[in-house]
Design a protein around this motif. Structure first.
Motif, mmCIF file in Angstrom:
data_model
loop_
_atom_site.group_PDB
_atom_site.id
_atom_site.type_symbol
_atom_site.label_atom_id
_atom_site.label_comp_id
_atom_site.label_asym_id
_atom_site.label_seq_id
_atom_site.Cartn_x
_atom_site.Cartn_y
_atom_site.Cartn_z
ATOM 1 N N ILE A 5 0.854 -1.193 0.000
ATOM 2 C CA ILE A 5 0.000 0.000 0.000
ATOM 3 C C ILE A 5 0.884 1.236 0.000
ATOM 4 C CG2 ILE A 5 -1.820 1.254 1.208
ATOM 5 C CD1 ILE A 5 -2.611 -1.389 2.524
ATOM 6 N N HIS A 6 0.597 2.167 -0.906
ATOM 7 C CA HIS A 6 1.371 3.402 -1.020
ATOM 8 C C HIS A 6 0.463 4.590 -0.691
ATOM 9 C CE1 HIS A 6 4.361 0.861 -2.930
ATOM 10 N NE2 HIS A 6 3.438 0.467 -3.793
ATOM 11 N N GLN A 7 0.971 5.478 0.156
ATOM 12 C CA GLN A 7 0.205 6.635 0.620
ATOM 13 C C GLN A 7 0.737 7.908 -0.024
ATOM 14 O OE1 GLN A 7 1.019 8.243 4.557
ATOM 15 N NE2 GLN A 7 -1.170 8.237 5.036
ATOM 16 N N PHE A 8 -0.201 8.717 -0.552
ATOM 17 C CA PHE A 8 0.148 9.994 -1.172
ATOM 18 C C PHE A 8 -0.648 11.111 -0.509
ATOM 19 C CE2 PHE A 8 0.706 6.660 -4.278
ATOM 20 C CZ PHE A 8 1.914 6.966 -4.894
ATOM 21 N N GLN A 9 -0.011 12.276 -0.385
ATOM 22 C CA GLN A 9 -0.694 13.459 0.132
ATOM 23 C C GLN A 9 -1.356 14.184 -1.030
ATOM 24 O OE1 GLN A 9 -2.463 15.759 2.078
ATOM 25 N NE2 GLN A 9 -0.828 15.353 3.569
ATOM 26 N N VAL A 10 -2.668 14.411 -0.958
ATOM 27 C CA VAL A 10 -3.390 15.039 -2.069
ATOM 28 C C VAL A 10 -4.129 16.296 -1.639
ATOM 29 C CG1 VAL A 10 -3.649 12.916 -3.401
ATOM 30 C CG2 VAL A 10 -5.363 13.496 -1.667
ATOM 31 N N ALA B 216 -0.130 19.697 -6.619
ATOM 32 C CA ALA B 216 0.935 18.695 -6.600
ATOM 33 C C ALA B 216 0.580 17.583 -5.621
ATOM 34 C CB ALA B 216 2.269 19.318 -6.212
ATOM 35 N N THR B 217 1.046 16.397 -5.920
ATOM 36 C CA THR B 217 0.855 15.239 -5.048
ATOM 37 C C THR B 217 2.201 14.819 -4.479
ATOM 38 O OG1 THR B 217 -1.068 14.461 -6.263
ATOM 39 C CG2 THR B 217 0.110 12.832 -4.958
ATOM 40 N N GLU B 218 2.213 14.476 -3.201
ATOM 41 C CA GLU B 218 3.459 14.098 -2.525
ATOM 42 C C GLU B 218 3.374 12.652 -2.058
ATOM 43 O OE1 GLU B 218 6.047 15.314 1.477
ATOM 44 O OE2 GLU B 218 4.171 16.348 0.980
ATOM 45 N N TYR B 219 4.405 11.870 -2.404
ATOM 46 C CA TYR B 219 4.491 10.511 -1.876
ATOM 47 C C TYR B 219 4.900 10.578 -0.411
ATOM 48 C CZ TYR B 219 6.615 6.058 -0.648
ATOM 49 O OH TYR B 219 6.970 4.909 0.005
ATOM 50 N N LEU B 220 4.235 9.796 0.445
ATOM 51 C CA LEU B 220 4.515 9.855 1.874
ATOM 52 C C LEU B 220 5.118 8.561 2.414
ATOM 53 C CD1 LEU B 220 1.309 11.676 3.209
ATOM 54 C CD2 LEU B 220 3.564 12.655 2.730
ATOM 55 N N ALA B 221 4.434 7.430 2.206
ATOM 56 C CA ALA B 221 4.885 6.214 2.890
ATOM 57 C C ALA B 221 4.292 4.989 2.219
ATOM 58 C CB ALA B 221 4.480 6.260 4.367
ATOM 59 N N SER B 222 4.829 3.824 2.616
ATOM 60 C CA SER B 222 4.349 2.537 2.095
ATOM 61 C C SER B 222 4.263 1.526 3.226
ATOM 62 C CB SER B 222 5.269 2.006 0.994
ATOM 63 O OG SER B 222 5.256 2.838 -0.143
ATOM 64 N N ALA B 223 3.507 0.470 2.957
ATOM 65 C CA ALA B 223 3.373 -0.615 3.933
ATOM 66 C C ALA B 223 3.097 -1.907 3.183
ATOM 67 C CB ALA B 223 2.247 -0.326 4.915
ATOM 68 N N THR B 224 3.314 -3.006 3.868
ATOM 69 C CA THR B 224 2.945 -4.325 3.363
ATOM 70 C C THR B 224 2.139 -5.038 4.436
ATOM 71 O OG1 THR B 224 4.921 -4.516 1.974
ATOM 72 C CG2 THR B 224 3.768 -6.546 2.510
ATOM 73 N N VAL B 225 0.945 -5.520 4.050
ATOM 74 C CA VAL B 225 0.109 -6.281 4.971
ATOM 75 C C VAL B 225 -0.125 -7.660 4.363
ATOM 76 C CG1 VAL B 225 -1.025 -4.260 5.948
ATOM 77 C CG2 VAL B 225 -2.008 -5.360 3.932
ATOM 78 N N SER B 226 -0.339 -8.650 5.199
ATOM 79 C CA SER B 226 -0.546 -10.013 4.712
ATOM 80 C C SER B 226 -1.912 -10.137 4.050
ATOM 81 C CB SER B 226 -0.429 -11.008 5.865
ATOM 82 O OG SER B 226 -1.413 -10.726 6.854
ATOM 83 N N GLY B 227 -1.994 -11.042 3.071
ATOM 84 C CA GLY B 227 -3.256 -11.297 2.404
ATOM 85 C C GLY B 227 -3.531 -10.339 1.263
#
Length: 386
Positions: free
Chosen positions: A70-75, A80-91
């Protein structure tokens, strides 16, 4: 491994003169999009690394390795859009309703294993994430929902989540998310069939659209279920509507569903190919009941209430060996001209304009009176059927 694609988020400010847009990109695929007022989230299934066929245990372990990035962007900035953070979850996630943000926490509903079929060891989980620098880190989770089943519908409303899992019966879960660090299942209801889409239709009322099924899990046709969730620890089924047979596109496309609150009406497409029915069904969900109040059909002749028919295809009584490559064989096609048949027109979208219910099917727009459902206007979008 999630591919070698570049996922770009393009920002276009429509309140100012158009100019070259701003873009931000990450090296990833993009499958499922969810947006809050401040953030855009893009989720992608991460597939396990391939295994060698001579290691059978490795094949069994593959289902444990499916995950979702999952990738999070500030909108919030319209330019302009800013990339913020990422995560990985199971399933894997089902759709955008599997994600929800509240008070800077992202809640994600997933089912373990591959995003197809059923796994006896599968279970569903809600994971709560919060941003920490460039990562979305887990702060809470609740799992072990629907053992051996997979999620068919999810809906987050405030600090409560509603999750439907299914294989043979439909466990309808109510999950308390008021404490992000300690989410918990508050209540569970088991009924036959499943809901593929959940929609709030009033205070403490949820309408589920899906399929009825036998106790062995064999689906038998469209079903609408009205749930009472006033007591999270004891959700109940108030009423159901099931015509027997057919399906509704609402199960996989929420845009096909219309809720018209002034009249407590739910409008949804209904198609039953077995008896050539393609209609929009109007259901009233009020006073703890759900009942059919009428149907709209896109017949070829607006004044004709008869059902549309499929073009008949004749088959010979006996089929013998035929060499279709023989140039002497002449294949003749059945004449299915507009004068001899009427096509099924599955209704795909509905909306209310004034006192009319407008509906759209392939090649047609139609307006029906909201009260009497009398056809007021038809706009054929296709004139040449050749």
């Amino acid at each position: 491994f999630a591919g070698f694609s570049t996922l770009s988020v393009i920002t276009v400010n429509l309140s100012s003169p158009l100019s070259p847009p701003d873009a931000i990109a990450v090296l990833a695929d993009g499958e499922t999009v969810y947006a809050s007022h401040q953030h855009l989230y893009v989720a992608t299934t991460e597939y396990p690394e391939p295994v060698f066929p001579d290691d059978p245990e490795a094949w069994l372990r593959m289902d444990d390795d499916y995950a979702t990035s999952i990738h999070q962007f500030q909108v919030a900035n319209p330019s302009a859009t800013e990339y913020l953070a990422s995560a990985t979850v199971s399933g894997h996630v089902l759709n955008q309703f599997s994600m929800s943000e509240l008070d800077s926490h992202l809640r994600v509903a997933t089912t373990s294993g591959a995003p197809w079929g059923f796994d006896e060891n599968a279970e569903s989980t809600i994971t709560v994430l919060a941003r920490d620098g460039a990562e979305l880190v887990e702060v809470g989770r609740v799992d072990n929902m629907g053992r051996g089943e997979r999620i068919h519908a999810a809906r987050f409303l405030g600090d409560t989540a509603f999750v439907v899992t299914f294989r043979r019966i439909d466990p309808f879960y109510v999950v308390d998310l008021s404490d992000p660090t300690a989410p918990r299942v508050r209540g569970e209801l088991k009924i036959t069939g499943y809901s593929g889409y959940l929609h709030p239709v009033g205070e403490d009322r949820i309408l589920g659209i899906g399929q009825e099924a036998t106790e062995e899990g064999m689906t038998t046709g469209t079903k609408a279920t009205l749930f009472d969730v006033s007591d999270p620890a004891d959700p109940t089924e108030l009423d159901t509507w099931s015509p027997g047979g057919g399906n509704s596109a609402v199960e996989w496309d929420h845009r096909a569903f219309l809720w018209w609150s002034p009249q407590a009406l739910a409008v949804m497409p209904f198609t039953d190919w077995s008896d050539a029915r393609a209609e929009a069904v109007l259901l009233r969900a009020a006073e703890d009941t759900v009942s059919e109040v009428g149907r709209v059909s896109h017949t070829t002749n607006p004044g004709d209430d008869s059902q549309d028919l499929l073009c008949p295809i004749p088959y010979p009584d006996e089929v013998t060996d035929v060499d279709f490559e023989d140039p002497g064989i002449e294949i003749s096609m059945l004449d299915c001209s507009p004068e001899s048949w009427a096509p099924l027109r599955p209704i795909e979208r509905t909306m209310v304009v004034g006192d009319n219910l407008w509906s759209y099917s392939w090649g047609r727009l139609q307006a029906n009176d909201m009260d009497s459902l009398v056809t007021r206007r038809v706009v054929d979008l296709i004139t040449d059927r050749g």
